[in-house]
Design a protein around this motif. Structure first.
Motif, PDB file in Angstrom:
ATOM      1  N   SER A   6       0.833  -1.200   0.000  1.00  0.00           N
ATOM      2  CA  SER A   6       0.000   0.000   0.000  1.00  0.00           C
ATOM      3  C   SER A   6       0.870   1.253   0.000  1.00  0.00           C
ATOM      4  O   SER A   6       1.957   1.289   0.578  1.00  0.00           O
ATOM      5  CB  SER A   6      -0.924   0.003   1.220  1.00  0.00           C
ATOM      6  N   VAL A   7       0.361   2.279  -0.667  1.00  0.00           N
ATOM      7  CA  VAL A   7       1.130   3.507  -0.900  1.00  0.00           C
ATOM      8  C   VAL A   7       0.945   4.481   0.257  1.00  0.00           C
ATOM      9  O   VAL A   7      -0.172   4.724   0.725  1.00  0.00           O
ATOM     10  CB  VAL A   7       0.691   4.169  -2.219  1.00  0.00           C
TER      11      VAL A   7
ATOM     12  N   GLN B 156       4.691   6.590  -2.218  1.00  0.00           N
ATOM     13  CA  GLN B 156       5.590   5.444  -2.373  1.00  0.00           C
ATOM     14  C   GLN B 156       5.064   4.272  -1.553  1.00  0.00           C
ATOM     15  O   GLN B 156       4.378   4.475  -0.544  1.00  0.00           O
ATOM     16  CB  GLN B 156       7.018   5.791  -1.910  1.00  0.00           C
ATOM     17  N   PRO B 157       5.397   3.020  -1.948  1.00  0.00           N
ATOM     18  CA  PRO B 157       5.025   1.873  -1.106  1.00  0.00           C
ATOM     19  C   PRO B 157       5.628   2.023   0.289  1.00  0.00           C
ATOM     20  O   PRO B 157       6.768   2.458   0.428  1.00  0.00           O
ATOM     21  CB  PRO B 157       5.624   0.678  -1.856  1.00  0.00           C
TER      22      PRO B 157
END
Length: 502
Positions: free
Chosen positions: A163-164, A168-169
């Motif tokens: 998940s971002v 970014q992840p």
């Protein structure tokens, strides 16, 4: 006027050591890490300096520096010539400023006191420090990305497609901060730990880049498709318009080190050892990483139809998990090695110089790490045009004027002669000037900086330049800043020589 209680000791090869450090130890501008290195502790060999440069040059940002020129439209010949010329130019002020470190055993911020004053040196030291903080952040970000790819190959899509958070992840942020912690642990152990780390990682850092190149060569069918990638710029006006600001960016890449190399050369066993080590180290290692990056990026362009200038992104496309792991582990080690030497040592000394009795070398390193995060490095390196023209070009012009002051002051005006004890004296001595400031050096730096970067344009800057009539100078920012800083400070030399100490 010097106030040294006893003459310094001078070795047969010209290195200087205080006969008695007692008179300066109580000064508020002294601490053990800023003190002149005793002769018996100046033990760095030619290999130490060569290994230092191999460790600093062979890293992911060095790779992206070369690869970004391909992304801007150059062919491999144009990119290689631009980088090689830039490194040969910046080597000159680097060696000139390195001399004082070896001769007197002093770090960069103490060297700056000779020209800017005991207090004024903080101006250029902190300027250099904050730029290093940004570089530390950039190196940590790209190292964290490489680590993210490594773990992703082992953990699968659940890791890479997490998940971002903040664009970014969240797993990428975890790698970034983990990479940050590892570096802080090394710097906390001090300068000798860095030297040992550089020595054993230096021979390993080339492996990852050679794996990248070898894989691309095999997939592309040899050098043919790579060497025949045509420049989109040609050799006409389009090329020269990109060449000069790119050249300034190549110079700016190491312009920080051209100022603070005394932080390392103060440990040099002789002038010959540090000069030879640097000549063997900087141009050769940067040329090597440049040609590897250029050929790899050109090959990737032939394979994938785009110039992939981030080696972590390129490696993530490889079929072989083993190759990806070997390549990126090598790159991660290389990035730690470069980051510690190039971007933590100097600001650690610089922050310590600002508050010698309160900030140690280790605490200065911690400050560097924190500021490196706050600067948001992922934004600085997001685009090759911003990376080269805005980031590298702008700060390169600023630091060039400081380099001009240093070279004029040390080699032309002082003729390499400094009063060593006076560099630490509180409220008196040859370098107190007016309340600890030499306004003439500050003026020379200001004039050089305005001329160099006042016309900054592109990226975050106005299209017509910050100061429109200076816009034509910005493409030559490093040269303009260096020459202007040198000439203005030299022009004021008579007054500087007559400045009364107060």
């Amino acid at each position: 006027m010097a106030v040294e209680s006893s003459p310094p000791q001078v070795t047969p090869d010209g290195r200087v050591e205080l006969s008695d450090a007692g008179p300066i130890k109580d000064s508020r501008f002294f601490n053990p890490e800023l003190a002149p290195v005793p002769i018996e502790q100046r033990t760095w060999t030619t290999y130490n300096f060569f290994a230092l440069w191999m460790g600093m040059a062979h890293n992911i940002p060095s790779y992206t520096l070369a690869a970004s020129l391909i992304a801007l439209g150059m062919d491999w010949v144009q990119a290689f010539l631009t980088i090689t010329l830039g490194n040969l130019i910046v080597l000159v002020p680097m060696l000139l400023n390195s001399h004082a470190g070896t001769k007197y055993g002093i770090p960069f911020p103490v060297f700056a006191r000779a020209f800017y004053g005991i207090r004024g040196a903080n101006l250029v030291a902190l300027l250099r420090a904050f730029i290093a903080c940004a570089w530390f952040g950039i190196q940590t970000w790209v190292g964290g990305k490489a680590l993210h790819v490594i773990v992703g190959r082992l953990a699968g899509d659940g890791w890479t497609k997490a998940s971002v958070v903040g664009g970014q992840p969240w797993t990428l942020w975890l790698c970034f901060f983990g990479f940050w912690v590892v570096q802080m642990l090394v710097i906390w152990r001090g300068m000798d730990a860095i030297r040992r780390f550089e020595n054993w990682t230096a021979p390993l850092v080339s492996i990852g880049f050679l794996i990248l190149l070898g894989y691309v060569l095999v997939k592309a069918g040899g050098f043919g498709p790579i060497l025949h990638q045509n420049s989109t710029l040609g050799w006409g006006a389009g090329f020269w318009k990109v060449f000069f600001p790119s050249l300034m960016g190549m110079i700016a890449f190491w312009s920080t080190l051209s100022l603070n190399m005394p932080d390392f050369t103060r440990f040099g066993g002789s002038q010959k050892k540090q000069v030879t080590g640097q000549i063997l180290g900087l141009p050769t290692t940067m040329s090597f990483i440049a040609i590897v990056a250029i050929l790899t990026t050109s090959g990737a362009q032939a394979l994938y139809g785009e110039a992939i200038w981030d080696p972590a992104d390129l490696a993530s496309r490889f079929d072989s998990t083993i190759l990806v792991l070997i390549a990126l582990i090598s790159l991660v080690l290389a990035t730690i090695s470069a980051n510690l030497a190039a971007n933590v040592v100097s600001p650690s000394y610089d922050f310590s110089n600002a508050f010698p009795k309160r900030i140690t070398f280790a605490i200065g390193g911690l400050i560097t790490g924190v500021v490196g995060i706050l600067i948001q490095p992922w934004r600085l390196i997001s685009d090759p045009s911003i990376y080269i023209f805005a980031w590298l070009g702008f700060y390169g012009g600023l630091l060039a004027s400081v380099a001009g002051v240093f070279v004029a002051g040390y080699w032309v005006i002082k003729k390499t002669r400094l009063e060593l004890a006076d560099l630490y004296l509180d409220g008196r001595g040859a370098y107190w000037f007016n309340g600890g400031w030499n306004w003439r050096a500050v003026l020379a730096t200001l004039v050089g900086s305005v001329l160099a970067v006042g016309g900054a344009y592109g990226g975050p800057f106005p299209a017509d330049g910050l100061i429109p009539f200076l816009k034509p100078l910005y493409d030559y920012n490093w040269v303009i800043g260096f020459v202007a800083g040198f000439l203005v400070f030299f022009a004021l030399k008579e007054n500087t020589a007559k400045e009364k100490t107060r």
